[in-house]
Design an enzyme around this catalytic site. Structure first.
Site, PDB file in Angstrom:
ATOM      1  N   HIS A 134       0.811  -1.191   0.021  1.00  0.00           N
ATOM      2  CA  HIS A 134      -0.038   0.027  -0.184  1.00  0.00           C
ATOM      3  C   HIS A 134       0.925   1.234   0.060  1.00  0.00           C
ATOM      4  O   HIS A 134       0.591   2.283  -0.728  1.00  0.00           O
ATOM      5  CB  HIS A 134      -1.024  -0.041   1.116  1.00  0.00           C
ATOM      6  CG  HIS A 134      -1.704   0.983   1.100  1.00  0.00           C
ATOM      7  ND1 HIS A 134      -2.806   1.435   0.333  1.00  0.00           N
ATOM      8  CD2 HIS A 134      -1.863   2.309   2.043  1.00  0.00           C
ATOM      9  CE1 HIS A 134      -3.206   2.535   0.567  1.00  0.00           C
ATOM     10  NE2 HIS A 134      -2.993   3.092   1.862  1.00  0.00           N
ATOM     11  N   LYS A 196      -9.378  12.564  -3.813  1.00  0.00           N
ATOM     12  CA  LYS A 196     -10.509  11.584  -2.788  1.00  0.00           C
ATOM     13  C   LYS A 196     -10.156  11.906  -1.489  1.00  0.00           C
ATOM     14  O   LYS A 196      -9.155  12.105  -1.003  1.00  0.00           O
ATOM     15  CB  LYS A 196     -10.106  10.411  -3.308  1.00  0.00           C
ATOM     16  CG  LYS A 196     -10.837   9.153  -2.300  1.00  0.00           C
ATOM     17  CD  LYS A 196     -10.849   7.801  -2.470  1.00  0.00           C
ATOM     18  CE  LYS A 196      -9.534   7.426  -1.542  1.00  0.00           C
ATOM     19  NZ  LYS A 196      -9.119   5.920  -1.541  1.00  0.00           N
ATOM     20  N   ARG A 198     -11.485  10.657   2.363  1.00  0.00           N
ATOM     21  CA  ARG A 198     -12.250   9.719   2.962  1.00  0.00           C
ATOM     22  C   ARG A 198     -13.148  10.522   4.407  1.00  0.00           C
ATOM     23  O   ARG A 198     -12.517  11.184   4.766  1.00  0.00           O
ATOM     24  CB  ARG A 198     -11.420   8.633   3.826  1.00  0.00           C
ATOM     25  CG  ARG A 198     -11.007   7.465   2.934  1.00  0.00           C
ATOM     26  CD  ARG A 198     -10.549   6.199   3.490  1.00  0.00           C
ATOM     27  NE  ARG A 198     -10.050   5.423   2.402  1.00  0.00           N
ATOM     28  CZ  ARG A 198     -10.947   4.800   1.877  1.00  0.00           C
ATOM     29  NH1 ARG A 198     -11.838   4.432   2.249  1.00  0.00           N
ATOM     30  NH2 ARG A 198     -10.570   3.955   0.837  1.00  0.00           N
ATOM     31  N   ASP A 223      -5.361   1.872  -9.323  1.00  0.00           N
ATOM     32  CA  ASP A 223      -5.293   1.850  -7.729  1.00  0.00           C
ATOM     33  C   ASP A 223      -4.665   0.483  -7.316  1.00  0.00           C
ATOM     34  O   ASP A 223      -4.495  -0.628  -8.030  1.00  0.00           O
ATOM     35  CB  ASP A 223      -6.861   1.728  -7.058  1.00  0.00           C
ATOM     36  CG  ASP A 223      -6.861   2.361  -5.891  1.00  0.00           C
ATOM     37  OD1 ASP A 223      -5.651   2.713  -5.118  1.00  0.00           O
ATOM     38  OD2 ASP A 223      -7.959   2.498  -5.371  1.00  0.00           O
ATOM     39  N   GLY A 230     -15.932   1.419  -3.113  1.00  0.00           N
ATOM     40  CA  GLY A 230     -16.546   2.412  -3.151  1.00  0.00           C
ATOM     41  C   GLY A 230     -15.407   3.619  -4.031  1.00  0.00           C
ATOM     42  O   GLY A 230     -15.995   4.628  -4.847  1.00  0.00           O
ATOM     43  N   THR A 231     -14.125   3.323  -3.720  1.00  0.00           N
ATOM     44  CA  THR A 231     -13.044   4.398  -4.439  1.00  0.00           C
ATOM     45  C   THR A 231     -13.461   4.257  -5.828  1.00  0.00           C
ATOM     46  O   THR A 231     -13.461   5.459  -6.553  1.00  0.00           O
ATOM     47  CB  THR A 231     -11.737   3.986  -4.103  1.00  0.00           C
ATOM     48  OG1 THR A 231     -11.576   4.178  -2.376  1.00  0.00           O
ATOM     49  CG2 THR A 231     -10.702   4.898  -4.693  1.00  0.00           C
TER      50      THR A 231
END
Ligand code: R5P
Length: 316
Positions: A134, A196, A198, A223, A230-231
């Site tokens: 990540h 984006k 959160r 991604d 959702g993203t």
């Protein structure tokens, strides 16, 4: 007696045996025999069923759903190999669970990605081999060597073969923009970025601005993982509102939690291309999801680590 590390052995827990088998096929060696199961009292038990003394052992186990069970299996397998006098143990973690909990960005929260690194080292791992963390900085949570591979060339090559005209690669958040830039470079396409944000810790995202020129183009969103979906679904909606003619998606890790598969099926994506760092069971597949295998990538990296060859050269 065999010289130290002369023989390569591959084992797997219950997380993704199909991937481990494919890696063994690539390497043309049999998968090592091991029992990995739970007793009635929910305790995980492991028995390595062949000699690993002084062998170069690789344990393939993504720490995907059920994350804690799969992580615990991996730790116990490492412990079993250590106590059986393995010469060197590499934890092959194609998907590093808890990778998203990698910083103290609120008061009184843990850095679980670091805790997992400590657990793996304490269990006896000598090295780690992983795919698309990540955040690359997670490598620094370990004081043992970490090789991070990327599925990005596999995903990009798939779209290169489609020869899509007027393509724009879209990073679905700012954090992934550097990797999305690499995808764009590979595909000789421009890059756009979605800002984006959160909302709280409940996995709900709110898509904000589309930065860059996307109107009249075919968008390829990129991604590192699809969790709730959702993203990327919000990204596809925002891109449609900004006039893209079609939208494709590529993502390394198909976590696909909860209703994500249904959300994907209803989305305006033409195709969603993922890798098999995490198993995608038949019930999570739909006509839109295409799975590309990282087995050759992992197999080649394991071969190179075993032989002391450069892993970086694979990406030159
Ligand atoms: C977040 O920073 C990651 O790069 C992904 O965007 C995220 O993990 C995707 O999660 P979800 O599918 O739940 O929106």
């Amino acid at each position: 007696m065999k010289p130290v590390l002369d023989e390569l052995k591959i084992f797997t827990g219950n997380s993704h045996p199909a991937l481990a088998n494919s890696v063994c096929e690539y390497l043309d060696i049999p998968l090592g025999q091991a029992e990995v199961f739970k007793f009635a009292n929910d305790n995980t038990f492991v028995r390595i069923q062949e000699n690993v003394r002084q062998r170069d052992v690789f344990i393939i186990q993504p720490t995907s759903f059920p994350v804690n069970d799969n992580l615990m299996e991996l730790l116990i397998m490492i412990d079993a190999c250590k106590r059986a006098s393995a010469g060197r143990i590499t934890a092959v973690i194609p998907y590093y669970g808890y990778g998203r909990t990698d910083k103290k960005d609120q008061p009184r929260v843990p850095i679980t990605a670091r805790l997992v690194a400590d657990l793996l080292t304490a269990a006896g791992a000598d090295r780690v081999l992983t795919v698309d963390l990540h955040a690359g900085q997670i490598q620094g949570f370990f004081n043992i060597p970490v090789d991070e591979l990327t599925a990005l060339p596999i995903l990009a090559d798939y779209f290169e073969k489609k020869e899509i005209r007027d393509l724009v690669v879209v990073a679905v958040d700012i954090g992934i923009s550097k990797k999305a830039r690499d995808v764009a470079d590979r595909l000789h396409a421009p890059l756009a970025i979605i800002e984006k944000r959160r909302v709280g810790n409940n996995e709900i995202t709110e898509t904000m601005n589309v930065i860059g020129d996307v109107e009249g183009k075919v968008a390829l969103t990129f991604d590192d993982e699809i969790a709730t979906g959702g993203t990327i679904v919000n990204a596809a909606t925002a891109l449609a509102e900004h006039g893209v003619t079609e939208v494709f998606c590529c993502v390394t890790h198909p976590v696909l939690s909860g209703m994500a598969p249904q959300l994907m099926a209803k989305s305006n994506f033409s195709e969603i291309v993922v890798s098999d760092t995490i198993p995608v069971p038949p019930e999570k597949r739909n006509g839109k999801i295409k799975v590309l295998s990282v087995a050759p990538l992992l197999g080649e990296a394991i071969f190179r680590i075993h032989k002391g060859l450069s892993v970086g050269e694979m990406f030159n």
